[in-house]
Design a protein around this motif. Structure first.
Motif: not given
Length: 355
Positions: A60-65, A84-85
């Motif tokens: 999640f830390a990578d996807v959130f930004p 974001l799929v």
């Protein structure tokens, strides 16, 4: 090793040798739109399931930004669903997290509305980050808080909005690949951006969530409850940890069900919340359904066919069907999961193996 069902072992097939005579025969079959079963039998009816998906984790830390970047590029109304799929690496371009399930992370910003629509695909929402957003389903609005499980039954009007003062993110899970395979997908846009509300918030919980039904209430294919709060789910988990024995392969677990039937909340997707005590590791387990795990509390170490993944809160992991896996809790951990097990069970295809 123990199995829920025995498996008949088929004899190993001997490949057919193609000579000049048989080659001419096969070419003739093609011209008549025919094909020899003996060439493809082992692929069509394998000795065991062979999913195309692979185990894979999203931080999640990578996807959130990247979600926040999307929020600067396009509005929720323009995108209709700003998502974001989560695409499985071996199924790139197919919008699948496992062979039969779709998943994506959706962002909504303060004051936005994701327009109302409906479709034949069943959907779930698992709230992950932020407070103050809501989902409206068939005229009833429910607030979303992290850990809440919310469903959108097939062909029900739904829209999303936010009164929050910051970004809100949830996980969408749908049976899109399955419905696409059956070519049964329909979709309709609502005339208005947001549907009109004709039921007060909490009405479905009051009506169906107290273990009370009217004598003439009919059974429904999907749950009439739209929201299952994390507060109530966590309390139920805490109770069973004090009163019941733990399943050594799955930990403590509660399942989200349809109160009119006791079946799964959605007919094609099963969902549950599980708890593992600190230091506990499950015994090796696999089943035919593809599964998605979301860490809610604590820290998990998940081994899938020898590949090890570390999950912290809000991280997502895809576990393909018939993949042997074990889950270890480095601290007391709670995690959400959903899978296509209901479809397997209704079609008498589901199997599990407990070692």
């Amino acid at each position: 090793m123990s199995t829920a069902n025995s498996f008949a072992q088929s004899p190993r097939e001997t490949p057919h040798t193609v000579d000049s005579t048989s080659s001419e025969y096969y070419q003739g079959l093609v011209s008549q739109n025919l094909a020899p079963l003996w060439v493809s039998l082992s692929r069509l009816v394998p000795e065991e399931p062979k999913p195309k998906a692979q185990a894979f984790a999203w931080s999640f830390a990578d996807v959130f930004p990247r979600l926040l970047e999307a929020g600067e590029l396009i509005s929720a109304e323009q995108a209709e669903r700003r998502v974001l799929v989560l695409e499985n690496p071996t199924l790139a371009g197919q919008s699948r997290i496992t062979d039969t399930l779709y998943a994506g992370l959706q962002l909504i910003l303060p004051g936005e509305v994701a327009p109302a629509h409906r479709h034949t695909q069943s959907a779930l929402r698992f709230a992950m980050h932020g407070h103050g957003a809501y989902t409206a389903v068939n005229g009833e609005r429910v607030a979303m808080a992290p850990g809440d499980f919310i469903i959108t039954p097939a062909w029900t009007w739904h829209d999303h909005g936010s009164h929050a003062d910051g970004p809100v993110v949830w996980l969408d899970g749908l049976d899109v690949p399955l419905v696409s395979f059956l070519h049964a997908g329909f979709r309709q846009q609502h005339e208005e951006t947001a549907q009109s509300l004709h039921r007060s918030e909490g009405e479905s919980l009051l009506r169906y969530g107290s273990g009370l039904l009217r004598p003439d209430d009919e059974k429904t294919a999907t749950s009439p409850l739209f929201k299952y709060s994390y507060e109530r789910t966590r309390a139920a988990l805490e109770l069973i940890t004090r009163r019941e024995d733990m399943d050594l392969h799955r930990g403590y677990e509660v399942c989200y069900v349809n109160p009119t039937t006791g079946d799964t909340a959605l007919p094609t997707i099963g969902a549950s919340m599980r708890l593992l005590p600190k230091g506990f590791g499950t015994r090796p387990y696999r089943s035919t359904d593809g599964t998605v795990l979301v860490c809610v509390e604590g820290k998990l170490r998940v081994s899938v066919e020898g590949n090890v993944f570390t999950l912290t809160p809000q991280d997502v992991l895809a576990v393909p069907g018939w993949h042997l896996h074990q889950i270890e809790a480095e601290s007391e951990s709670v995690f959400f999961s959903f899978s296509d097990a209901p479809v397997h069970k209704k079609l008498a295809l589901w199997r599990e193996e407990r070692q």
